[in-house]
Motif scaffolding. Structure first.
Motif, PDB file in Angstrom:
ATOM      1  N   LEU A 142       6.219   1.475  -7.815  1.00 46.74           N
ATOM      2  CA  LEU A 142       5.432   0.511  -7.051  1.00 46.74           C
ATOM      3  C   LEU A 142       4.885  -0.605  -7.925  1.00 46.74           C
ATOM      4  O   LEU A 142       4.588  -0.387  -9.109  1.00 46.74           O
ATOM      5  CB  LEU A 142       4.265   1.233  -6.367  1.00 46.74           C
ATOM      6  CG  LEU A 142       4.672   2.258  -5.309  1.00 46.74           C
ATOM      7  CD1 LEU A 142       3.497   3.176  -4.987  1.00 46.74           C
ATOM      8  CD2 LEU A 142       5.153   1.558  -4.055  1.00 46.74           C
ATOM      9  N   VAL A 155      -3.283   2.535  -3.383  1.00 44.24           N
ATOM     10  CA  VAL A 155      -2.883   3.906  -3.053  1.00 44.24           C
ATOM     11  C   VAL A 155      -3.967   4.535  -2.176  1.00 44.24           C
ATOM     12  O   VAL A 155      -5.134   4.562  -2.546  1.00 44.24           O
ATOM     13  CB  VAL A 155      -2.659   4.751  -4.322  1.00 44.24           C
ATOM     14  CG1 VAL A 155      -2.279   6.182  -3.939  1.00 44.24           C
ATOM     15  CG2 VAL A 155      -1.566   4.127  -5.188  1.00 44.24           C
ATOM     16  N   ARG A 179       2.186  -3.032  -9.676  1.00 43.03           N
ATOM     17  CA  ARG A 179       0.887  -2.641 -10.234  1.00 43.03           C
ATOM     18  C   ARG A 179      -0.274  -2.878  -9.279  1.00 43.03           C
ATOM     19  O   ARG A 179      -1.285  -2.192  -9.326  1.00 43.03           O
ATOM     20  CB  ARG A 179       0.633  -3.392 -11.544  1.00 43.03           C
ATOM     21  CG  ARG A 179       1.545  -2.960 -12.686  1.00 43.03           C
ATOM     22  CD  ARG A 179       1.200  -3.701 -13.971  1.00 43.03           C
ATOM     23  NE  ARG A 179       2.056  -3.267 -15.062  1.00 43.03           N
ATOM     24  CZ  ARG A 179       1.808  -2.224 -15.836  1.00 43.03           C
ATOM     25  NH1 ARG A 179       0.725  -1.499 -15.629  1.00 43.03           N
ATOM     26  NH2 ARG A 179       2.634  -1.900 -16.818  1.00 43.03           N
ATOM     27  N   SER A 233       0.846  -1.184   0.000  1.00 41.43           N
ATOM     28  CA  SER A 233       0.000   0.000   0.000  1.00 41.43           C
ATOM     29  C   SER A 233       0.887   1.242   0.000  1.00 41.43           C
ATOM     30  O   SER A 233       1.986   1.240   0.559  1.00 41.43           O
ATOM     31  CB  SER A 233      -0.915   0.028   1.226  1.00 41.43           C
ATOM     32  OG  SER A 233      -1.708  -1.129   1.300  1.00 41.43           O
ATOM     33  N   ASP A 234       0.410   2.312  -0.610  1.00 38.22           N
ATOM     34  CA  ASP A 234       1.122   3.578  -0.650  1.00 38.22           C
ATOM     35  C   ASP A 234       0.234   4.624  -0.004  1.00 38.22           C
ATOM     36  O   ASP A 234      -0.823   4.967  -0.541  1.00 38.22           O
ATOM     37  CB  ASP A 234       1.455   3.961  -2.098  1.00 38.22           C
ATOM     38  CG  ASP A 234       2.232   5.269  -2.178  1.00 38.22           C
ATOM     39  OD1 ASP A 234       2.867   5.640  -1.188  1.00 38.22           O
ATOM     40  OD2 ASP A 234       2.186   5.921  -3.244  1.00 38.22           O
ATOM     41  N   THR A 266       4.920   6.540  -7.656  1.00 40.96           N
ATOM     42  CA  THR A 266       3.965   5.496  -8.026  1.00 40.96           C
ATOM     43  C   THR A 266       4.488   4.622  -9.160  1.00 40.96           C
ATOM     44  O   THR A 266       4.065   3.467  -9.295  1.00 40.96           O
ATOM     45  CB  THR A 266       2.624   6.122  -8.425  1.00 40.96           C
ATOM     46  OG1 THR A 266       2.856   7.215  -9.325  1.00 40.96           O
ATOM     47  CG2 THR A 266       1.883   6.653  -7.209  1.00 40.96           C
ATOM     48  N   ASP A 267       5.412   5.140  -9.973  1.00 44.75           N
ATOM     49  CA  ASP A 267       5.996   4.329 -11.048  1.00 44.75           C
ATOM     50  C   ASP A 267       6.936   3.256 -10.492  1.00 44.75           C
ATOM     51  O   ASP A 267       7.241   2.283 -11.182  1.00 44.75           O
ATOM     52  CB  ASP A 267       6.774   5.223 -12.030  1.00 44.75           C
ATOM     53  CG  ASP A 267       5.871   6.196 -12.769  1.00 44.75           C
ATOM     54  OD1 ASP A 267       4.824   5.748 -13.268  1.00 44.75           O
ATOM     55  OD2 ASP A 267       6.202   7.392 -12.817  1.00 44.75           O
ATOM     56  N   THR A 320      -0.421  -2.339  -6.164  1.00 39.84           N
ATOM     57  CA  THR A 320      -0.365  -1.513  -4.963  1.00 39.84           C
ATOM     58  C   THR A 320      -1.654  -0.710  -4.767  1.00 39.84           C
ATOM     59  O   THR A 320      -2.182  -0.109  -5.700  1.00 39.84           O
ATOM     60  CB  THR A 320       0.821  -0.533  -5.048  1.00 39.84           C
ATOM     61  OG1 THR A 320       2.027  -1.283  -5.170  1.00 39.84           O
ATOM     62  CG2 THR A 320       0.899   0.354  -3.819  1.00 39.84           C
ATOM     63  N   ALA A 348       5.752  13.316  -2.873  1.00 41.45           N
ATOM     64  CA  ALA A 348       5.208  12.490  -3.954  1.00 41.45           C
ATOM     65  C   ALA A 348       5.116  13.254  -5.266  1.00 41.45           C
ATOM     66  O   ALA A 348       5.127  12.650  -6.345  1.00 41.45           O
ATOM     67  CB  ALA A 348       3.826  11.969  -3.555  1.00 41.45           C
TER      68      ALA A 348
END
Length: 293
Positions: free
Chosen positions: A246, A252, A248, A12-13, A243-244, A250, A84
């Motif tokens: 992480l 958010v 797929r 998770s992000d 996010t790039d 993941t 971010a």
């Protein structure tokens, strides 16, 4: 509680409103879900377009986190929204710059030193902080980014006889280890090819005489001037976002205040750009190339 929002079997992000909120979430998740791995992507702690570079310890933690994200299967990545929104070096570049050493393998001392130079490490008489290395005969000390402790390589001819951790205060070896990962010391390259690309991109990006710009001159000489991080787009054809990095799958999660704080940060970036962009000796990269909206 926020900890109950996160699945325990996927990554998770969590994008927080600011650094204080990110620190609070990290503490709360650690308390309510201590079994869940936590990763923090710290901010540079500089103002947009500052003439200062982040501390080495901050860079070390950032590189360690970014290098761990692509293969992350379980855990929470916590990042403040202003962090971010910063564009990052391409994921493929960071993955390609890391290398591993193992006890018993062959090591060409001169080639290893050149590799450390290319990765941004600094040759010193004695290792003192992240990004330092020292060569003394058959002994090589290195303090890699992303580690808490430096390590010492003892060579027997061209073979790694031992890999040991060592204490910075006493400079004495401690525990023996089998292998170590060496991550790049910076978030940008500074080898000959990279400096050549930087100079080409600078001439395309800015008008005027580049020879009158100290940043251009320093990079051309293989140096990393303070604040060089705000020229990151000149080292790469394209940049990534966190996010790039992480997987797929993941999840958010956005703090409810993220949108408002993100807009406020964008306004601060635009204001700083307008204040500082008229210095002909230090022209600025446009905000859209450095930050996402």
């Amino acid at each position: 509680n926020v900890a109950h929002s996160f699945p325990t079997r996927r990554s998770s992000d969590l994008i927080a409103a600011d650094a204080a909120a990110a620190a609070r979430y990290e503490h709360e998740i650690g308390f309510f879900a201590p079994e869940l791995p936590r990763f923090n992507l710290p901010d540079w702690e500089t103002l947009p377009y500052d003439r200062f570079s982040p501390y080495q310890d901050i860079t070390s933690e950032r590189i360690a986190t970014l290098s761990a994200l692509p293969t992350l299967q379980r855990g929470v990545v916590i990042v403040a929204v202003q962090t971010a929104l910063h564009r990052l070096p391409p994921r493929a570049w960071l993955e390609g710059r890391a290398f591993h050493l193992k006890r018993g393998e062959k090591l060409d001392r001169d080639a290893f030193r050149r590799r450390l130079d290319a990765a941004g490490y600094r040759a010193q008489s004695q290792v003192a902080e992240h990004g330092d290395f020292a060569v003394r005969g058959a002994v090589i000390d290195v303090f890699p980014m992303g580690t808490d402790t430096p390590f010492r390589i003892d060579l027997f001819d061209d073979e790694i006889e031992t890999l040991r951790l060592f204490d910075l205060e006493t400079q004495r070896s401690t525990d023996e280890i089998e292998s170590i990962a060496v991550l790049p010391a910076r978030e940008f390259p500074l080898d000959e090819a990279a400096t050549r690309e930087f100079r080409r991109a600078w001439r395309v990006e800015f008008e005027g005489k580049p020879q009158e710009c100290p940043v251009y001159q320093d990079v051309g000489e293989g140096l990393a001037p303070a604040g060089i991080e705000y020229y990151l787009p000149l080292f790469f054809d394209q940049l990534d976002l966190v996010t790039d990095y992480l997987p797929r799958s993941t999840l958010v999660v956005l703090d409810e205040a993220v949108e408002a704080m993100g807009e406020r940060f964008g306004e601060a970036v635009a204001e700083r750009y307008e204040q500082l962009r008229h210095d002909v000796e230090r022209p600025l990269v446009k905000p859209a190339r450095l930050f996402a909206t």
